[in-house]
Scaffold this active site. Structure first.
Site, PDB file in Angstrom:
ATOM      1  N   ASP A  52       0.697  -1.282   0.327  1.00  9.95           N
ATOM      2  CA  ASP A  52       0.041  -0.011   0.138  1.00  9.95           C
ATOM      3  C   ASP A  52       0.336   1.194  -0.055  1.00  9.95           C
ATOM      4  O   ASP A  52       2.011   0.824   0.275  1.00  9.95           O
ATOM      5  CB  ASP A  52      -0.729  -0.347   1.403  1.00  9.95           C
ATOM      6  CG  ASP A  52      -2.000   1.328   1.572  1.00  9.95           C
ATOM      7  OD1 ASP A  52      -2.508   1.602   0.302  1.00  9.95           O
ATOM      8  OD2 ASP A  52      -1.696   1.956   2.078  1.00  9.95           O
ATOM      9  N   ASP A 100      -0.415   5.259   0.550  1.00 16.88           N
ATOM     10  CA  ASP A 100      -0.867   6.215   1.740  1.00 16.88           C
ATOM     11  C   ASP A 100      -0.950   5.357   3.065  1.00 16.88           C
ATOM     12  O   ASP A 100      -1.799   4.923   3.266  1.00 16.88           O
ATOM     13  CB  ASP A 100      -2.241   6.979   1.158  1.00 16.88           C
ATOM     14  CG  ASP A 100      -2.183   7.618  -0.089  1.00 16.88           C
ATOM     15  OD1 ASP A 100      -1.699   8.665   0.297  1.00 16.88           O
ATOM     16  OD2 ASP A 100      -2.301   6.810  -1.141  1.00 16.88           O
TER      17      ASP A 100
END
Length: 334
Positions: free
Chosen positions: A19, A21
């Site tokens: 991932d 953010d």
């Protein structure tokens, strides 16, 4: 890895599906230690993001600016998966009303569809992705199209987005407005739905993938949806307090405070009983104690408690019998 040394978490996997953010960066800044943890490792890196506001090339350039050597082909975005879903359900050349950035509109073009911004251009579908410029006017156009029967695809339904200033409204907050106005539910491309994770697995060609993220409701749930191992890092949205009573679909395989712990032994990061930690049931409570001689790490205590909490029947309270256990219990109860 030397003979007799237990394998690190990184060593057990051929690809890390990361991932962005809250895991690798927050806004314009890399999370401290993330670059050092990822550059030069043995596993290949693919970056898998729910954020549909930027193109894969723009994401790759941003990662390179932050010191992460990244190719455009190593970035998998929910905008690409949303466009794939649209292309699978629509005729070539069909008009699609775009709520989001030009990067999302370009993904629509790349699959042979025509992006538009108004209801009177006769869209047969609506695609919705994050944009800081989204306002009432475009939401109204989308509402008209959806109420008229248009297919609705959302890039993701994250209600919040981590930034360097804190949590701000995510795409899911805007999706909620359209849902309220139409009474409809969108098809979802991003985590925790399968399309984005399926695309990441297919493009990476991984045989032993590890999903790494900071949110149990998206990253971890997305990994569980496709049946692969996952690591929750505590650098973004989810905390250990979110884990204690988390539903099965939100439970990670491994838990770490930061990405640098990828090089720790996998068994150390696993959510299981750990040496020096005792968790027993007394009536309706879980009671935690630690061996003073072994001085277990605070997260080792957390991992042990989670293993017990998830393995047995429900419980009401959580009690500690010593200061080390008390610190971990305080984290778990928030």
């Amino acid at each position: 890895m030397t003979v007799g040394t237990p394998p690190s978490l990184r060593d057990l996997h051929d690809v890390l599906l990361l991932d962005l953010d809250g895991t690798v960066y927050q806004g314009a800044h890399a999370i401290p230690g993330a670059r050092e943890a990822l550059v030069g490792g043995s596993a290949r890196l693919f970056y898998v993001t729910n954020n549909a506001s930027r193109s894969p090339l723009a994401v790759a350039l941003h990662l390179r600016e932050l010191g992460f050597p990244t190719a455009e082909s190593e970035v998998v975005t929910s905008s690409q998966s949303a466009a794939r879903l649209l292309a699978e359900g629509l005729d070539q050349g069909s008009s699609v009303l775009v709520i989001g950035t030009e990067a999302l509109a370009e993904e629509v073009r790349l699959v042979g569809l025509r992006p538009v911004r108004r209801f009177d251009e006769n869209p047969v579908a609506v695609v919705q992705g994050h944009s800081t410029e989204t306002g009432w006017a475009i939401l109204a156009e989308a509402t008209l199209a959806i109420r008229a029967g248009a297919l609705w695809v959302a890039s993701n339904v994250d209600t919040t987005l981590p930034t360097e200033r804190g949590l701000c409204p995510g795409n899911g907050a805007m999706v909620a407005a359209v849902r309220a106005a139409t009474g409809r539910e969108p098809l979802v491309a991003g985590k925790p739905a399968r399309p984005l994770m399926d695309d990441a697995l297919q493009r990476s060609g991984s045989e032993r993938p590890l999903v790494v993220g900071d949110r149990i409701d998206t990253d971890i749930a997305g990994a569980n949806a496709v049946g692969v191992d996952s690591l929750l890092v505590l650098s973004g949205v989810s905390s250990v307090a979110d884990l204690l009573r988390a539903p099965e679909s939100y439970r990670p395989t491994y838990l770490a405070s930061r990405l640098a712990e990828l090089d720790l032994p996998a068994e150390r990061l696993s959510i299981r009983p750990h040496p020096g930690v005792s968790v027993r049931r007394e009536d309706s409570d879980l009671v935690v104690s630690c061996d003073r001689a072994s001085t277990p790490d605070r997260l080792d205590v957390v991992r042990s408690v989670l293993d017990a909490a998830w393995a047995g029947p429900g419980f009401e309270g959580l009690r500690a019998e010593d200061p080390v256990a008390a610190a971990a219990v305080a984290d778990l109860v928030g």
